[in-house]
Structures are given as C-alpha cells and as structure tokens.
Design a protein around this motif. Structure first.
Motif, short mmCIF file in Angstrom:
data_model
loop_
_atom_site.label_atom_id
_atom_site.label_comp_id
_atom_site.label_asym_id
_atom_site.label_seq_id
_atom_site.Cartn_x
_atom_site.Cartn_y
_atom_site.Cartn_z
N VAL A 454 4.71 -4.14 -9.14
CA VAL A 454 3.73 -3.05 -9.17
C VAL A 454 2.33 -3.60 -9.37
O VAL A 454 1.37 -3.23 -8.67
CB VAL A 454 4.08 -2.04 -10.27
CG1 VAL A 454 2.97 -0.99 -10.40
CG2 VAL A 454 5.39 -1.34 -9.95
N SER A 455 2.16 -4.51 -10.33
CA SER A 455 0.82 -5.05 -10.60
C SER A 455 0.32 -5.93 -9.46
O SER A 455 -0.88 -6.02 -9.21
CB SER A 455 0.83 -5.84 -11.90
OG SER A 455 1.73 -6.93 -11.83
N VAL A 456 1.26 -6.60 -8.75
CA VAL A 456 0.86 -7.51 -7.67
C VAL A 456 0.39 -6.75 -6.44
O VAL A 456 -0.62 -7.10 -5.83
CB VAL A 456 2.03 -8.46 -7.32
CG1 VAL A 456 1.72 -9.24 -6.05
CG2 VAL A 456 2.27 -9.42 -8.46
N ILE A 457 1.09 -5.68 -6.06
CA ILE A 457 0.76 -5.00 -4.80
C ILE A 457 0.42 -3.53 -4.98
O ILE A 457 0.10 -2.86 -4.01
CB ILE A 457 1.93 -5.13 -3.79
CG1 ILE A 457 3.20 -4.48 -4.35
CG2 ILE A 457 2.17 -6.58 -3.43
CD1 ILE A 457 4.35 -4.54 -3.39
N GLY A 458 0.47 -3.05 -6.23
CA GLY A 458 0.14 -1.63 -6.45
C GLY A 458 -1.27 -1.29 -6.04
O GLY A 458 -1.53 -0.24 -5.44
N LEU A 459 -2.24 -2.18 -6.33
CA LEU A 459 -3.64 -1.92 -5.98
C LEU A 459 -3.81 -1.88 -4.47
O LEU A 459 -4.56 -1.05 -3.94
CB LEU A 459 -4.53 -3.00 -6.59
CG LEU A 459 -6.04 -2.84 -6.36
CD1 LEU A 459 -6.52 -1.52 -6.97
CD2 LEU A 459 -6.81 -4.01 -6.96
N ILE A 485 10.46 -0.41 -6.34
CA ILE A 485 10.03 0.09 -5.02
C ILE A 485 9.83 1.60 -5.08
O ILE A 485 8.89 2.14 -4.49
CB ILE A 485 11.07 -0.30 -3.96
CG1 ILE A 485 11.05 -1.82 -3.76
CG2 ILE A 485 10.80 0.42 -2.65
CD1 ILE A 485 12.18 -2.34 -2.91
N GLY A 486 10.69 2.27 -5.85
CA GLY A 486 10.49 3.71 -6.05
C GLY A 486 9.16 4.00 -6.74
O GLY A 486 8.46 4.97 -6.41
N GLN A 487 8.80 3.14 -7.72
CA GLN A 487 7.51 3.31 -8.39
C GLN A 487 6.35 3.11 -7.42
O GLN A 487 5.36 3.83 -7.46
CB GLN A 487 7.38 2.31 -9.55
CG GLN A 487 8.23 2.63 -10.75
CD GLN A 487 8.00 1.62 -11.86
OE1 GLN A 487 8.78 0.70 -12.06
NE2 GLN A 487 6.91 1.79 -12.59
N LEU A 488 6.46 2.13 -6.53
CA LEU A 488 5.42 1.89 -5.55
C LEU A 488 5.26 3.07 -4.60
O LEU A 488 4.13 3.45 -4.23
CB LEU A 488 5.72 0.61 -4.75
CG LEU A 488 5.61 -0.70 -5.52
CD1 LEU A 488 6.12 -1.86 -4.68
CD2 LEU A 488 4.17 -0.96 -5.95
N LEU A 489 6.37 3.66 -4.20
CA LEU A 489 6.29 4.86 -3.36
C LEU A 489 5.64 6.00 -4.10
O LEU A 489 4.88 6.79 -3.51
CB LEU A 489 7.70 5.25 -2.90
CG LEU A 489 8.41 4.25 -1.96
CD1 LEU A 489 9.82 4.73 -1.65
CD2 LEU A 489 7.62 4.06 -0.68
N LYS A 490 5.89 6.09 -5.40
CA LYS A 490 5.25 7.13 -6.20
C LYS A 490 3.75 6.88 -6.31
O LYS A 490 2.94 7.82 -6.23
CB LYS A 490 5.88 7.16 -7.60
CG LYS A 490 5.35 8.27 -8.49
CD LYS A 490 6.05 8.27 -9.84
CE LYS A 490 5.48 9.39 -10.73
NZ LYS A 490 6.14 9.40 -12.06
N VAL A 491 3.36 5.60 -6.49
CA VAL A 491 1.94 5.25 -6.52
C VAL A 491 1.27 5.66 -5.21
O VAL A 491 0.14 6.20 -5.20
CB VAL A 491 1.76 3.73 -6.77
CG1 VAL A 491 0.32 3.30 -6.53
CG2 VAL A 491 2.19 3.38 -8.18
#
Length: 550
Positions: A454-459, A485-491
């Motif tokens: 999340v921290s690496v590609i969330g931004l 991956i679910g968290q990234l989709l939520k972001v």
C-alpha cells in the motif's frame, strides 16, 4: 518398506555385512554412554540402538541410514526425566507418544517440510547440543557423579568436581579423550576411533586405576516389556514434551537422510522415514529404551564401509541384540570416565565449527539467529531454543523475501500519447499527462511484502484517473497479499480512480475470488490482454471526459 535393489548380489551383501558390523562397533560405546548420560542407564542406550535401529531400517525411507540414540534425543530425554515425568513409566509414556506423533507426521506427508529448517537454526542447535554434552560429561571425567538437572547444574557442580578430583578417573578420561582425537582417520576403516578409545580407557581402569567409578551391573537378555499405563490426567501434560521429542527426532533423522543422500546419490522418502523412526521409538518406549533418531556418525561409517541397503542397519541391530544377550559381564567394568571421554569427543564433533569459524563473515541477521538458538539451547531449554530459532529464522527469511517481492512490483505511468494514439479523449490534454497507470505484480506476493504494498504504490494509484492491475506474470499470492490488493482497490475507489484487472491466472483468480476482493469491480473491467485493457481504459477516460463536460 523400502524396496531392495533388483540386482542385490554378493557384492552388495558383503558391503552390507561390513557396514553393519563396523557401525555396530561404533554404536556400542556411544549407545552405552548416551544411555548413562540420559539418566536411564547403559542398558537403555543399548536397547534403544537395537529397537530404533532395527525398525527404522526395516520401515524407514533412507536405504543406508543407521538409527539409534543421538545427542539431541539424549539431552531431550534427560529433560523429560528431570522436568516432565515423576517416574520411569511417565517418561516412557512420553516416548511412546512421541513415536506415535512421528508416525502421524509421516502419514500426513509433511515430513518434507522439515528439510526447510534454516541452516543457521540447525547449526546453532547442534552446536548447543555439543556444548551440553561436553558440560554434562565433564563431571564423570573428573570422577564425580553426573548432574541430573541439566547443563547449568553441571557447570555449577564443576568446581566441586575439580576440587575433589578422582585422579584415576581423570587419567582414564584424559587418555580416552586423547586417543579419540589422535586416532588416525585412515585407520578408522579397520578400527573405529571411539572403540579404540573405549578399549584403551577400559584397559587402564582394569589394570591400574581400579578405584575409578564403573558402569556396574546391567540387565542381560532379551529386552522385556517395561511400559506401564499412566493416569489419564498425565496424557495432556505429556503431550508438550512428546511433541518436542518427536520434532527433534524428525529433524535429526531427516538431516541425516540428507547427508546419506549426498554421499550415495539416492533420494530418501521423508514421510516413510518418519514412519520408520516413529515405529522404532514406539518400541523403544515399550521396552524401556532410550529413544533415538538417524545417527550421522553411524550412517557415514556404514556408507564408507560399504553398506547400501536397509540390510546393513537391520543386521547391525541384530548383532547388538546378540551381544546384549551375553554382554553384561563384558561392559560392567567399563569406567564411566572412559565413556565420558568418548562422548566429549562426540560432543566436540557435533559443534558446527565450520560455521563458528566463519562468524565474522555471516550476515548480521544470520549470526543473530544462530547465536540466539545456541544460547537458548544451552542456557534455557531445547523447547524454547527450537521455537525461538524457527521464529527468528522465519522473520529473517521474510525480510529477505520482502525486498525480493517488492522488486517485482512495478508501478509505471502509461503516457497518453503513446498509449492512446489518435484518441479524441486526450486531444486537448497535456501530451505528457499520465492519466493511466499500470501496476505490474510479478512473481510471488506473500505476507512478507504485503504490508508495504500500500505504501509503495498507494500514492501512484491516487494520482491516476485509471489504473490497470496487471497479473499476467503473477505466479502466486497468499491471503495477506490478496487482502492488501483489496485495500488498493478501496484506495482507488475513494480517489475516484477507475480500476482495470488484467491477466488473471486460475490460481490467482481463485484466491482473489475466495476473499471477494473483486466483488466491486465491474465485469467489463476484468480483461485478459493488454489490448483489452487499452480499450477498457479508453472507455473509462471517455466516460470521465463526458462526465466533466456534463
């Protein structure tokens, strides 16, 4: 039962006979010494070499392996006797339970995973066992009674033993130890060093230093049933030491199997090997014998002497049984200091000197795991050492995997002019505006790297209008990575970023669907190829442009 070679001929039989006889000679002094060191007595060590050695050879999965009492099992059994059992019957119950657990490990086919134990954990543990053997046998070397409370009690009793030294015992032990270290390796094929050392020490005790403590009377004859049923209340507390005994025996045996494979070129069956070891330890518990495992020294001796099939191991056990039927009077005068000298040499050889002499070259995390395991083995107990060592080794491995896995994650912008040539949705925009991004997830993604995804590609996800998650080169994801991956989709949803899922393989798709990770992703946004992803991204950008104009 292991299959014998179809071309079993006279040469193979001769090699098995030589291997069985030679390994029997090596096993005799070591098994007697381990029996005394465990607190169960010399006969228990001898009967353990017979029971475990025979049944592990007949039912095991390593053709040339020799089994019997070993240093780790001896130390573990001494702990069982002093800390987990109030009687011999309770201690034997632990042994039988451990054997049953080993059989279950083999039946459940998880024996192969023991080979994945980090080498630094094994090195620290084995070096700790070697230190314990040396500490425990230092007392009888000086003529004192052996300590029953563990290595720290032996260390505390050492000053008193030195001040009250039995000069005869110390002379016997010193000479025995010197012979063990100085006996030329080239002569070991004809006369094994431990046996020569024991004969020399025993001769000194009989001819000159007659005041040195000796083994004394041991039972003669066929091993009798010693197992007695204990109370049902004892079974639950007996389970913990039984698990440790089973795991130690399994690790010890399978590591010895790997040594045998490296020398013979064969491949052992780890699950069958655990079943054979378990059956051997069950019988050891039934007849009051010391439990055992694959013995590296005996196995190497057997192979170098020509043993290549289970016949050599079974023959060795039968020869020991034949000796036990009338051996008592021969071993009674053996000085305890002579056995101590033999075992101190064994303990010295168990220490992983190759690793310890290279500590200045080890990575800091590997050195920490090894030294932690070693110190816990010596100063705390085997249970804590194995548990903490495996946890620490797993953490080091996970940290290394984290770096490797994150290196396989790529988050790159797809330049509009290159990605959407001649597309009207970008005609009025900045030609270098990266409105579409791609996150390429390659290789394996696990719990090791999931917490940093999340921290690496969330931004990057937040900075694009459309993000393509590319799973084309993803081999495997675990539950932790799936949830991230679910968290990234939520972001992406919270940032009003359209998500496109591309190139899902069957295994990866099954994992994501099992956690309902893709539940909120429209079916038309799940595509197979880059061309389909490009078309879906055009549609998403077009919809966004119309929404903004509207």
């Amino acid at each position: 039962m292991p299959q014998f070679r179809v071309n079993y001929d006279y040469a193979t039989l001769r090699g098995d006979v030589f291997g069985g006889v030679t390994s029997m000679v090596v096993a005799l002094p070591v098994s007697l010494g381990f029996g005394i060191a465990s607190g169960m007595g010399a006969a228990a060590g001898l009967y353990g070499a017979i029971a475990v050695g025979f049944f592990a050879s007949v039912f095991g999965g390593t053709r040339s392996q020799i089994s019997g009492p070993t240093a780790p099992m001896t130390v573990a059994m001494a702990v069982v006797l002093t800390s987990h059992a109030d009687s011999l019957a309770e201690a034997l119950t632990v042994v039988v339970l451990a054997g049953l657990l080993q059989v279950l490990l083999g039946v459940s086919r998880i024996g192969r995973f023991v080979a994945y134990t980090p080498h630094v954990v094994v090195s620290g543990f084995m070096s700790g066992i070697g230190v314990i053997i040396v500490l425990m046998q230092a007392l009888p070397l000086f003529g004192a009674s052996g300590a029953t409370g563990g290595p720290m009690d032996a260390a505390r009793a050492l000053p008193a033993a030195v001040s009250g030294i039995n000069s005869g015992a110390f002379a016997i032990g010193s000479v025995t130890l010197a012979v063990g270290f100085l006996w030329p390796r080239r002569f070991s094929h004809f006369a094994p060093g431990p046996l020569v050392a024991l004969v020399v020490g025993t001769a000194l005790g009989i001819l000159w230093f007659t005041d040195a403590p000796v083994i004394g009377a041991i039972p003669i004859g066929f091993p009798a049933l010693q197992f007695r049923l204990t109370s049902a209340e004892f079974l639950l507390p007996a389970l913990q030491p039984a698990i440790i005994l089973a795991l130690l025996g399994s690790v010890d045996s399978l590591l010895t199997s790997l040594v045998a494979d490296s020398m013979t070129g064969d491949r052992h069956d780890p699950d069958r090997e655990l079943m054979g070891q378990g059956i051997g330890n069950i019988f050891a518990g039934l007849i009051g014998a010391l439990p055992g495992a694959g013995a590296t020294m005996g196995t190497v001796t057997n192979i170098r002497s020509g043993g290549s099939t289970p016949v050599s191991g079974a023959l060795r056990a039968l020869l020991l049984l034949a000796l036990a039927m009338g051996l008592g009077q021969l071993v009674e005068p053996i000085p305890l200091a002579a056995l101590a000298g033999v075992l101190i040499k064994v303990g010295w050889d168990i220490v992983d000197w190759r690793m310890l002499t290279r500590v200045h070259r080890l990575r800091r995390e590997h050195l920490l795991v090894m030294l932690t395991t070693l110190c816990l083995t010596v100063f705390v107990d085997l249970i804590t050492a194995v548990a903490i060592g495996l946890i620490a080794g797993g953490m080091v491995h996970a940290r290394r995997l984290e770096r490797l896995e994150l290196d396989n994650v790529m988050s790159v912008p797809l330049l509009d002019t290159a990605f959407f040539a001649d597309d009207e949705t970008v005609a009025d925009g900045d030609p270098l505006a990266a409105r579409v991004g791609m996150v390429a997830l390659r290789g394996t993604l696990s719990v090791a790297s999931s917490h940093k995804l999340v921290s690496v590609i969330g931004l990057d996800v937040r900075e694009h209008e459309v993000v393509i998650f590319d799973f084309s080169d993803t081999v495997y994801i675990d539950d932790s990575a799936a949830m991230v991956i679910g968290q990234l989709l939520k972001v992406a949803t919270e940032s009003e970023t359209e998500c496109i899922i591309m190139g899902l393989g069957n295994d990866v798709a099954a994992t994501l669907h099992s956690f309902d990770i893709l539940g909120d992703v429209p079916a038309d946004r799940i595509v197979g190829t880059l061309d389909e992803a490009r078309q879906s991204a055009r549609e998403a950008l077009g919809a966004n442009a119309k929404a903004q104009k509207g």
